[in-house]
Design an enzyme around this catalytic site. Structure first.
Site, PDB file in Angstrom:
ATOM      1  N   ASP A 275      35.686   4.981 -13.028  1.00 19.18           N
ATOM      2  CA  ASP A 275      34.303   4.530 -12.957  1.00 19.18           C
ATOM      3  C   ASP A 275      33.429   5.553 -13.663  1.00 19.18           C
ATOM      4  OD1 ASP A 275      31.866   3.401 -12.262  1.00 19.18           O
ATOM      5  OD2 ASP A 275      32.061   3.774 -10.119  1.00 19.18           O
TER       6      ASP A 275
ATOM      7  N   SER B   5      27.180   1.069  -5.165  1.00 16.30           N
ATOM      8  CA  SER B   5      26.532   1.189  -6.471  1.00 16.30           C
ATOM      9  C   SER B   5      25.039   1.475  -6.298  1.00 16.30           C
ATOM     10  CB  SER B   5      26.799  -0.084  -7.285  1.00 16.30           C
ATOM     11  OG  SER B   5      26.479   0.119  -8.645  1.00 16.30           O
TER      12      SER B   5
ATOM     13  N   HIS C 255      34.969   0.606 -10.303  1.00 17.56           N
ATOM     14  CA  HIS C 255      33.699   0.195  -9.728  1.00 17.56           C
ATOM     15  C   HIS C 255      33.873  -1.218  -9.156  1.00 17.56           C
ATOM     16  CE1 HIS C 255      29.381   0.988  -9.441  1.00 17.56           C
ATOM     17  NE2 HIS C 255      29.204  -0.305  -9.609  1.00 17.56           N
TER      18      HIS C 255
END
Length: 335
Positions: free
Chosen positions: A273, A177, A303
């Site tokens: 995601d 991320s 995610h």
């Protein structure tokens, strides 16, 4: 470009609300969502309380897993302030490759504690030393403080390679991320500062690569049933940047960067995601720049799905795939 704003409250009607997730990943997403719901008014908590809640919610998922031969913490001085690192060594083998790992959390939350098991899994599966970095969080600090700290950790690891039992010319940068963003942009920073050979491989797990996400991605995956919300991502960008103009900086959004000269990149890309489409865009740009890029796509994954390794087979497959790539890439040329 300014971060996306949401103008259509009915956009969630196009969402599958998690029905398209792998069943084990859906169980993980549901459990995490319920745990966050146990903290009343979570989104309006003061930052210290919000971070404590995040640590509490993620703690069960960081427990268990491989035991290291050696595990130590160090405080590393950098021009951007002292930073804590945690070093995971899985075996007695000397001169191993290293993976410097950067946790996610929107530059705002999480830590080397929330991602402790993931780092140990990588260490054990790839037989590499994993160095987790507790970089400074936003909004207390803004871009480029964390990035400058991480660059200095890379330099420190190279200088102290004998002490750490690692090969100074076999160091990878990785992260998930926001940590994936920091991995690739720190490699760009090191290249631009005259150290193109400081990093020898890059791993990005569902990385943030741009402030822009396609409306279709936000509508389908940015609401209930998934791990990263559309509104949440806007807040993270606002925390990280001093002004919207910084979004054009290639060291903020790598989709705007000259990507030539980067080492090989392995990209873990989940299906479900809001960041998926921007990861495919970055992959195409890397290929156009002549970078050796490997994309590994996981249908039904969300995610943060790697953190579900204690219950989800797809998470373990992704960790194994990454570990195999690290072994092959960081030992290339061995006799």
């Amino acid at each position: 470009m300014e971060p996306n704003t949401l103008s259509d409250p009915t956009a969630a009607s196009t969402s599958a609300r998690g029905a398209d997730l792998d069943p084990e990943v859906r169980q993980f997403v549901s459990a995490v969502s319920q745990a966050f719901a146990s903290h009343p008014n979570f989104n309006n908590l003061p930052l210290p309380e919000m971070r404590r809640a995040c640590e509490h919610v993620r703690a069960p998922w960081a427990a268990g897993g491989p035991v290291m031969v050696q595990r130590q913490e160090r405080m590393i001085p950098t021009p951007a302030g002292e930073v804590r690192v945690r070093i995971h060594n899985p075996s007695a083998r000397a001169n191993k490759p290293a993976l410097i790992y950067l946790h996610g959390g929107g530059w705002t939350t999480f830590s080397i504690d929330t991602h402790d098991r993931l780092m140990r899994e990588y260490a054990a599966c790839a037989d590499v030393v994993v160095i987790g970095v507790d970089y400074a969080l936003s909004p207390e600090v803004k871009f480029p403080v964390a990035q400058r700290q991480i660059a200095e950790v890379v330099r420190w690891a190279r200088r102290h390679s004998d002490e750490l039992g690692i090969h100074r010319d076999r160091i990878a940068l990785g992260g998930d991320s926001a940590g994936g963003n920091l991995a690739i942009t720190t490699a760009l920073r090191l290249r631009d500062e005259g150290e193109p050979d400081a990093v020898h491989a890059i791993v990005t797990n569902y990385a943030v690569t741009d402030t822009y996400s396609a409306p279709e991605a936000l509508q389908r995956y940015g609401y209930e049933g998934y791990m990263l919300g559309a509104d949440e991502m806007v807040k993270f960008w606002n925390n990280y940047l001093s002004s919207p103009d910084e979004a054009r900086n290639p060291l903020v959004c790598p989709v705007h960067a000259d990507l030539r000269g980067l080492p090989p990149v392995f990209m873990v890309i989940p299906e479900c995601d809001i960041l998926t489409e921007q990861n495919w865009r970055l992959a195409d740009l890397l290929k156009q720049a002549g970078v050796k890029v490997t994309t590994s796509f996981y249908k039904g994954a969300s995610h943060s799905f790697l953190e579900a390794m204690s219950i989800a087979a797809i998470s373990n497959r992704a960790i194994d795939d990454t570990a195999r790539w690290l072994r092959e890439t960081l030992t290339a040329g061995d006799s």
